[in-house]
Design a protein around this motif. Structure first.
Motif, PDB file in Angstrom:
ATOM      1  N   GLY A 170       0.767  -1.240   0.000  1.00 52.96           N
ATOM      2  CA  GLY A 170       0.000   0.000   0.000  1.00 52.96           C
ATOM      3  C   GLY A 170       0.798   1.290   0.000  1.00 52.96           C
ATOM      4  O   GLY A 170       0.275   2.341   0.377  1.00 52.96           O
ATOM      5  N   PHE A 171       2.044   1.261  -0.474  1.00 53.97           N
ATOM      6  CA  PHE A 171       2.860   2.472  -0.538  1.00 53.97           C
ATOM      7  C   PHE A 171       2.771   3.147  -1.907  1.00 53.97           C
ATOM      8  O   PHE A 171       2.986   4.342  -2.031  1.00 53.97           O
ATOM      9  N   ILE A 172       2.458   2.359  -2.917  1.00 56.83           N
ATOM     10  CA  ILE A 172       2.345   2.852  -4.296  1.00 56.83           C
ATOM     11  C   ILE A 172       1.107   2.215  -4.923  1.00 56.83           C
ATOM     12  O   ILE A 172       0.795   1.050  -4.652  1.00 56.83           O
ATOM     13  N   ALA A 173       0.432   2.993  -5.750  1.00 51.76           N
ATOM     14  CA  ALA A 173      -0.711   2.489  -6.515  1.00 51.76           C
ATOM     15  C   ALA A 173      -0.350   2.530  -7.991  1.00 51.76           C
ATOM     16  O   ALA A 173       0.361   3.431  -8.442  1.00 51.76           O
ATOM     17  N   GLN A 174      -0.861   1.568  -8.725  1.00 54.57           N
ATOM     18  CA  GLN A 174      -0.617   1.480 -10.165  1.00 54.57           C
ATOM     19  C   GLN A 174      -1.950   1.633 -10.882  1.00 54.57           C
ATOM     20  O   GLN A 174      -2.928   0.978 -10.521  1.00 54.57           O
ATOM     21  N   GLN A 175      -1.982   2.511 -11.900  1.00 55.27           N
ATOM     22  CA  GLN A 175      -3.205   2.727 -12.664  1.00 55.27           C
ATOM     23  C   GLN A 175      -2.876   2.756 -14.149  1.00 55.27           C
ATOM     24  O   GLN A 175      -1.761   3.110 -14.533  1.00 55.27           O
ATOM     25  N   PRO A 176      -3.846   2.410 -14.980  1.00 52.79           N
ATOM     26  CA  PRO A 176      -3.601   2.506 -16.426  1.00 52.79           C
ATOM     27  C   PRO A 176      -3.463   3.968 -16.845  1.00 52.79           C
ATOM     28  O   PRO A 176      -4.020   4.868 -16.204  1.00 52.79           O
ATOM     29  N   GLY A 177      -2.727   4.196 -17.935  1.00 51.81           N
ATOM     30  CA  GLY A 177      -2.552   5.553 -18.447  1.00 51.81           C
ATOM     31  C   GLY A 177      -3.864   6.141 -18.935  1.00 51.81           C
ATOM     32  O   GLY A 177      -4.776   5.415 -19.333  1.00 51.81           O
ATOM     33  N   ARG A 178      -3.959   7.450 -18.916  1.00 48.95           N
ATOM     34  CA  ARG A 178      -5.199   8.120 -19.340  1.00 48.95           C
ATOM     35  C   ARG A 178      -5.383   8.041 -20.850  1.00 48.95           C
ATOM     36  O   ARG A 178      -6.477   7.755 -21.325  1.00 48.95           O
ATOM     37  N   GLU A 179      -4.305   8.302 -21.613  1.00 49.39           N
ATOM     38  CA  GLU A 179      -4.407   8.248 -23.072  1.00 49.39           C
ATOM     39  C   GLU A 179      -4.159   6.845 -23.609  1.00 49.39           C
ATOM     40  O   GLU A 179      -4.814   6.391 -24.527  1.00 49.39           O
ATOM     41  N   ASP A 180      -3.182   6.174 -23.038  1.00 47.31           N
ATOM     42  CA  ASP A 180      -2.828   4.826 -23.472  1.00 47.31           C
ATOM     43  C   ASP A 180      -3.047   3.883 -22.294  1.00 47.31           C
ATOM     44  O   ASP A 180      -2.263   3.850 -21.350  1.00 47.31           O
ATOM     45  N   ARG A 181      -4.127   3.137 -22.345  1.00 50.04           N
ATOM     46  CA  ARG A 181      -4.517   2.274 -21.236  1.00 50.04           C
ATOM     47  C   ARG A 181      -3.515   1.136 -20.994  1.00 50.04           C
ATOM     48  O   ARG A 181      -3.569   0.476 -19.968  1.00 50.04           O
ATOM     49  N   ARG A 182      -2.618   0.915 -21.961  1.00 52.11           N
ATOM     50  CA  ARG A 182      -1.603  -0.127 -21.776  1.00 52.11           C
ATOM     51  C   ARG A 182      -0.486   0.329 -20.855  1.00 52.11           C
ATOM     52  O   ARG A 182       0.223  -0.482 -20.277  1.00 52.11           O
ATOM     53  N   GLN A 183      -0.310   1.639 -20.746  1.00 47.53           N
ATOM     54  CA  GLN A 183       0.716   2.165 -19.848  1.00 47.53           C
ATOM     55  C   GLN A 183       0.326   1.899 -18.402  1.00 47.53           C
ATOM     56  O   GLN A 183      -0.862   1.907 -18.061  1.00 47.53           O
ATOM     57  N   ARG A 184       1.330   1.690 -17.581  1.00 47.10           N
ATOM     58  CA  ARG A 184       1.088   1.539 -16.149  1.00 47.10           C
ATOM     59  C   ARG A 184       1.720   2.739 -15.460  1.00 47.10           C
ATOM     60  O   ARG A 184       2.940   2.916 -15.497  1.00 47.10           O
ATOM     61  N   CYS A 185       0.869   3.554 -14.869  1.00 43.89           N
ATOM     62  CA  CYS A 185       1.319   4.770 -14.204  1.00 43.89           C
ATOM     63  C   CYS A 185       1.363   4.542 -12.697  1.00 43.89           C
ATOM     64  O   CYS A 185       0.503   3.877 -12.134  1.00 43.89           O
ATOM     65  N   LEU A 186       2.375   5.114 -12.074  1.00 49.13           N
ATOM     66  CA  LEU A 186       2.612   4.892 -10.651  1.00 49.13           C
ATOM     67  C   LEU A 186       2.325   6.158  -9.857  1.00 49.13           C
ATOM     68  O   LEU A 186       2.734   7.257 -10.248  1.00 49.13           O
ATOM     69  N   TYR A 187       1.634   5.980  -8.752  1.00 45.98           N
ATOM     70  CA  TYR A 187       1.276   7.084  -7.860  1.00 45.98           C
ATOM     71  C   TYR A 187       1.603   6.698  -6.421  1.00 45.98           C
ATOM     72  O   TYR A 187       1.361   5.554  -6.026  1.00 45.98           O
ATOM     73  N   PRO A 188       2.101   7.634  -5.642  1.00 46.33           N
ATOM     74  CA  PRO A 188       2.278   7.323  -4.222  1.00 46.33           C
ATOM     75  C   PRO A 188       0.918   7.330  -3.529  1.00 46.33           C
ATOM     76  O   PRO A 188       0.014   8.059  -3.934  1.00 46.33           O
ATOM     77  N   THR A 189       0.778   6.515  -2.531  1.00 44.33           N
ATOM     78  CA  THR A 189      -0.398   6.596  -1.666  1.00 44.33           C
ATOM     79  C   THR A 189      -0.036   7.558  -0.528  1.00 44.33           C
ATOM     80  O   THR A 189       1.126   7.982  -0.409  1.00 44.33           O
ATOM     81  N   ALA A 190      -1.008   7.888   0.307  1.00 45.24           N
ATOM     82  CA  ALA A 190      -0.720   8.752   1.462  1.00 45.24           C
ATOM     83  C   ALA A 190       0.341   8.095   2.346  1.00 45.24           C
ATOM     84  O   ALA A 190       1.250   8.763   2.855  1.00 45.24           O
ATOM     85  N   LYS A 191       0.267   6.784   2.482  1.00 39.51           N
ATOM     86  CA  LYS A 191       1.239   6.025   3.271  1.00 39.51           C
ATOM     87  C   LYS A 191       2.637   6.120   2.637  1.00 39.51           C
ATOM     88  O   LYS A 191       3.641   6.318   3.327  1.00 39.51           O
ATOM     89  N   GLY A 192       2.692   6.014   1.321  1.00 39.26           N
ATOM     90  CA  GLY A 192       3.959   6.134   0.597  1.00 39.26           C
ATOM     91  C   GLY A 192       4.534   7.529   0.686  1.00 39.26           C
ATOM     92  O   GLY A 192       5.752   7.713   0.768  1.00 39.26           O
ATOM     93  N   ARG A 193       3.656   8.528   0.662  1.00 36.43           N
ATOM     94  CA  ARG A 193       4.114   9.915   0.788  1.00 36.43           C
ATOM     95  C   ARG A 193       4.718  10.156   2.171  1.00 36.43           C
ATOM     96  O   ARG A 193       5.771  10.759   2.312  1.00 36.43           O
ATOM     97  N   ARG A 194       4.043   9.643   3.215  1.00 36.70           N
ATOM     98  CA  ARG A 194       4.552   9.824   4.590  1.00 36.70           C
ATOM     99  C   ARG A 194       5.931   9.186   4.753  1.00 36.70           C
ATOM    100  O   ARG A 194       6.844   9.793   5.319  1.00 36.70           O
ATOM    101  N   LEU A 195       6.090   7.971   4.244  1.00 40.45           N
ATOM    102  CA  LEU A 195       7.382   7.296   4.365  1.00 40.45           C
ATOM    103  C   LEU A 195       8.465   8.057   3.602  1.00 40.45           C
ATOM    104  O   LEU A 195       9.572   8.251   4.109  1.00 40.45           O
ATOM    105  N   THR A 196       8.152   8.507   2.410  1.00 38.99           N
ATOM    106  CA  THR A 196       9.135   9.255   1.620  1.00 38.99           C
ATOM    107  C   THR A 196       9.561  10.524   2.339  1.00 38.99           C
ATOM    108  O   THR A 196      10.748  10.861   2.363  1.00 38.99           O
TER     109      THR A 196
END
Length: 185
Positions: free
Chosen positions: A104-130
């Protein structure tokens, strides 16, 4: 237990090298100036030590730290961009990223324009640790450069840039993040 494994070897039990031994140390300022090499070894050890202690509480290592750092600095970056920036293989990233996602430190979502892309986002938990990791490291940096005049601190930054920031993806990153300017190149 086997006595051969636990007993101290006698002088006759030590392996003999075919190569002659060298008993004189390399000079600090001889053919090679070892000052900066050793200063960097020790500086890096200290720079990473506080973060390493925090990371070990989570069962994480420096690879986890790098991923968390860059994903937090550029939320939505693709896995391909992260691989390029870190200069690592998919296999190297896979285990680390899977652990960060699963815990639960990072979330992965498909790209907005290209759904094949995997985009990475920090979660609140990941932000706190960083932020915890970064605060630990910035304390050491502040202690080291706190008494320097602005131009001396700029010289340290220029040195670090010349040492590690001139390669293509690093240079692009440093420009995008406004760490260096185009005329610094």
């Amino acid at each position: 237990m086997d006595e051969a494994l636990t007993a101290d070897p006698g002088p006759d039990d030590l392996p003999v090298s075919a190569e002659p031994i060298v008993d004189q140390p390399l000079e600090t300022r001889g053919e090679i100036d070892f000052r900066f090499i050793e200063l960097l070894f020790f500086a890096y050890r200290q720079f990473t030590s506080d973060a390493d202690a925090i990371l070990s509480d989570y069962g994480f290592g420096r690879a986890h730290h790098r991923v968390l750092h860059f994903v937090n600095r550029s939320p939505g970056m693709t896995i391909a961009d992260l691989l390029d920036l870190l200069q690592i293989t998919k296999q190297s990233l896979s285990r680390v990223l899977r652990q960060l996602i699963d815990e639960g430190f990072i979330a992965q979502q498909p790209g907005r324009e290209d759904r094949r892309q995997r985009c990475l986002y920090p979660t609140a938990k990941g932000r706190r640790l960083t932020l915890d990791l970064s605060r630990a490291q910035v304390r050491r940096i502040s202690d080291a450069i706190g008494g320097l005049a602005p131009e001396e601190a700029d010289a340290v930054a220029a040195f670090l840039y010349r040492l590690g920031g001139r390669e293509g993806t690093a240079q692009d990153w440093l420009l995008r993040q406004d760490i260096v300017k185009e005329d610094d190149r």
